[in-house]
Motif scaffolding. Structure first.
Motif, PDB file in Angstrom:
ATOM      1  N   ASP A  38       0.877  -1.172   0.000  1.00 37.85           N
ATOM      2  CA  ASP A  38       0.000   0.000   0.000  1.00 37.85           C
ATOM      3  C   ASP A  38       0.913   1.221   0.000  1.00 37.85           C
ATOM      4  O   ASP A  38       1.603   1.486   0.977  1.00 37.85           O
ATOM      5  N   ILE A  39       0.945   1.959  -1.116  1.00 37.26           N
ATOM      6  CA  ILE A  39       1.846   3.107  -1.208  1.00 37.26           C
ATOM      7  C   ILE A  39       1.098   4.360  -1.642  1.00 37.26           C
ATOM      8  O   ILE A  39       0.106   4.303  -2.355  1.00 37.26           O
ATOM      9  N   THR A  40       1.603   5.486  -1.174  1.00 36.14           N
ATOM     10  CA  THR A  40       1.131   6.799  -1.591  1.00 36.14           C
ATOM     11  C   THR A  40       2.326   7.517  -2.204  1.00 36.14           C
ATOM     12  O   THR A  40       3.395   7.572  -1.603  1.00 36.14           O
ATOM     13  N   VAL A  80      -2.228   3.508  -3.714  1.00 36.83           N
ATOM     14  CA  VAL A  80      -2.297   2.405  -4.660  1.00 36.83           C
ATOM     15  C   VAL A  80      -1.992   1.125  -3.892  1.00 36.83           C
ATOM     16  O   VAL A  80      -1.025   1.069  -3.145  1.00 36.83           O
ATOM     17  N   LYS A  81      -2.834   0.117  -4.079  1.00 40.42           N
ATOM     18  CA  LYS A  81      -2.614  -1.172  -3.430  1.00 40.42           C
ATOM     19  C   LYS A  81      -2.237  -2.185  -4.500  1.00 40.42           C
ATOM     20  O   LYS A  81      -2.923  -2.306  -5.511  1.00 40.42           O
ATOM     21  N   GLN A 116       4.467   7.519   1.456  1.00 40.34           N
ATOM     22  CA  GLN A 116       4.148   6.582   2.532  1.00 40.34           C
ATOM     23  C   GLN A 116       4.053   5.186   1.938  1.00 40.34           C
ATOM     24  O   GLN A 116       3.578   5.005   0.825  1.00 40.34           O
ATOM     25  N   MET A 117       4.479   4.190   2.730  1.00 38.30           N
ATOM     26  CA  MET A 117       4.459   2.821   2.251  1.00 38.30           C
ATOM     27  C   MET A 117       4.146   1.869   3.407  1.00 38.30           C
ATOM     28  O   MET A 117       4.605   2.070   4.523  1.00 38.30           O
ATOM     29  N   LYS A 118       3.366   0.817   3.106  1.00 39.86           N
ATOM     30  CA  LYS A 118       3.049  -0.209   4.092  1.00 39.86           C
ATOM     31  C   LYS A 118       3.057  -1.547   3.366  1.00 39.86           C
ATOM     32  O   LYS A 118       2.474  -1.688   2.296  1.00 39.86           O
TER      33      LYS A 118
END
Length: 127
Positions: A38-40, A80-81, A116-118
């Motif tokens: 999951d990133i922005t 975006v996933k 941001q990243m998860k």
């Protein structure tokens, strides 16, 4: 898990729509470990391309994701996933690196700025 020959009997009779994700790949050893990225992004202009994820554990073992077959579109401040899979599962991840590619041979190379990243394990959601 369910035996591969019995999954339809267990999932299809359910009254609500059911999504099934199988932890398999088309290559030996056939097991696949799935993660949701999951990133922005922060780029002002729209970027379209592919992301490859590389993870490293505390012991220095590294594994690279199988590239997603569909390109993603990245816009400023939009999440975006991406479903990404690895042929090996690593515990206690110490480093994550991303490679962005447009898969074009001509034209300028573009960077993707990550705000941001998860990365979440779907096989082990408690991680």
């Amino acid at each position: 898990g369910y035996s591969a020959d019995r999954w339809k009997k267990l999932l299809i009779p359910m009254s609500s729509p059911t999504k099934a994700y199988f932890d398999t790949s088309d290559q030996d050893p056939f097991c696949m470990y799935n993660y949701l990225l999951d990133i922005t992004t922060w780029n002002k202009s729209i970027r379209r391309g592919f992301i490859k994820v590389k993870i490293t554990d505390r012991d220095g073992n590294t594994v690279e994701s199988a590239i997603n077959s569909e390109a993603s579109t990245f816009q400023q401040y939009k999440r975006v996933k991406i479903l990404t899979g690895f042929y090996q599962d690593l515990d206690k991840i110490s480093k994550i690196s991303l490679t962005f590619s447009t898969k074009t041979l001509i034209g300028p190379k573009h960077k993707l700025r990550i705000l941001q990243m998860k990365l979440k394990s779907l096989n082990n959601p408690e991680r």
